[in-house]
Design an enzyme around this catalytic site. Structure first.
Site, PDB file in Angstrom:
ATOM      1  CD  GLU A 275       5.340  27.860  20.631  1.00 13.25           C
ATOM      2  OE1 GLU A 275       5.107  28.975  20.156  1.00 13.25           O
ATOM      3  OE2 GLU A 275       5.849  27.697  21.745  1.00 13.25           O
TER       4      GLU A 275
ATOM      5  CE1 TYR B   3       7.520  32.677  19.073  1.00 17.61           C
ATOM      6  CE2 TYR B   3       5.357  32.248  18.112  1.00 17.61           C
ATOM      7  CZ  TYR B   3       6.191  32.299  19.218  1.00 17.61           C
ATOM      8  OH  TYR B   3       5.710  31.960  20.448  1.00 17.61           O
TER       9      TYR B   3
ATOM     10  CG  ASP C 167       6.892  36.031  21.423  1.00 12.46           C
ATOM     11  OD1 ASP C 167       7.852  36.665  21.912  1.00 12.46           O
ATOM     12  OD2 ASP C 167       6.044  35.446  22.125  1.00 12.46           O
TER      13      ASP C 167
END
Ligand code: SF4
Length: 356
Positions: free
Chosen positions: A36, A119, A137
């Site tokens: 991520e 996020y 996102d």
């Protein structure tokens, strides 16, 4: 469209079309976190190599926490946005010290880790721990605003709230990780920012943007990102001693781009200096406190675009004629030119060195 239909369509499409990526074959939260962070502001094809390098070098959080920052920055070199690497290192120590070495499994705790915003926390919580947090996102904002015809700007709190509410209703609560990844994947592969592949899209019939000819308008954005122009004049100062070439190197410390990476002595200006009017020569003389140098060459202009700024860089090779130590350079590292590659350096510097 019924929620059930949306869920089924997106998840079925995902299972048939998703790219085969290593972080999709694991439920190890450390690996998912790493992917991520690497994938923020980075394309998958570029990030893949870095992901593999990191899990090979640091297969456990503990090893990442024990590494020194310079080594991590060196491994991150070329990926940009280096605060991500520094935060990754900091957060790995938080996990060791505050969570007994176990990756936290609650959304609120994940959010406490440095460098993790809502996020990333939602992505990790849903993918690694199956918690029903919707991910928002850029891909998700675009897909949802086009399919559902969101009229508020996606960079406003109203727009984000509207999208968050939609996602909270349609999210697959039994399988939130797959659901989140499916929307992101649709945004990356089909519902692209420009020229989306609508005729191949499973939402063609229901999509507001497609059916109302507003693909080019959605998602609406209110703010124009202002680009700052910066001009960098790097001094590549060489000294030949005993058949070796030495150069000066600077460790960047200020609160600015590339903190803790290495570059050369730098003259920075907001406006471009003229080479023909001798402005650059004068600026170097002022910087070094002497005009006793030979200007050997000036590189082409290197443009380096970042999200809010463009660096326009020149590399100026000079020889210092005076044998005395130059006071302006006394705080720089003085290294054999071949040792440069042992230091974490920005991509811009690497490009220049490769071109020499
Ligand atoms: S139909 Fe086109 S605009 Fe609508 S979601 Fe699909 S790709 Fe995006």
């Amino acid at each position: 469209m019924k929620n059930q239909d949306f869920k089924e369509k997106i998840v079925n499409w995902y299972h048939l079309n998703k790219r085969d990526l290593p972080w999709r074959d694991t439920d190890n939260p450390y690996f998912i976190w790493l992917s991520e962070i690497i994938l923020q502001q980075t394309r998958v094809d570029q990030g893949l190599d870095y992901y593999n390098k990191f899990i090979f070098r640091y297969p456990e959080i503990k090893l990442l926490a024990e590494a020194n920052e310079e080594e991590i920055l060196k491994l991150w070199q070329g990926l940009g946005y280096y605060s991500r690497a520094r935060n990754l290192h900091f957060a790995s120590k938080q996990i060791i010290n505050e969570f007994n070495g176990e990756f936290p499994d609650k959304y609120e705790d994940i959010l406490k880790l440095k460098g993790i915003g809502p996020y990333s926390a939602a992505a990790i919580a849903s993918i690694a721990f199956n918690l029903p947090y919707p991910v928002i996102d850029g891909n998700v904002l675009r897909v949802i605003s086009r399919i559902f015809g969101v009229k508020n700007a996606v960079d406003s709190s109203e727009g984000r709230d509207e999208i968050y509410k939609i996602l909270n209703i349609i999210i697959d609560k039994n399988n939130p990780g797959t659901f989140n990844q499916a929307i992101m994947e649709l945004g990356a592969l089909v519902c692209k920012p420009q020229n989306p592949l609508c005729t191949e899209c499973v939402f063609l019939n229901e999509c507001f943007a497609y059916n109302n000819k507003s693909i080019d308008i959605l998602p609406i954005k209110s703010k124009v990102v202002k680009q700052r122009n910066r001009f960098f004049y790097y001094l590549f100062i060489k000294n030949n001693k005993d058949n070796f070439t030495f150069v000066y190197l600077n460790k960047r410390k200020e609160k600015d781009i590339w903190k803790n990476l290495y570059d050369f002595p730098l003259i920075e200006t907001e406006l471009e200096l003229s080479f023909t009017d001798n402005d650059v020569f004068k600026a170097i003389g002022k910087y070094l406190g002497t005009n006793d140098f030979t200007l050997n060459s000036i590189s082409k202009q290197y443009k380096h675009k970042l999200s809010h700024q463009t660096i326009n860089a020149y590399f100026i090779e000079i020889d210092l004629n005076s044998s005395e130590d130059n006071k302006a350079l006394e705080n720089y590292l003085y290294i054999n030119i071949y040792d440069i590659y042992n230091y974490p350096i920005p991509k811009l510097i690497e490009n220049y060195l490769n071109d020499r």
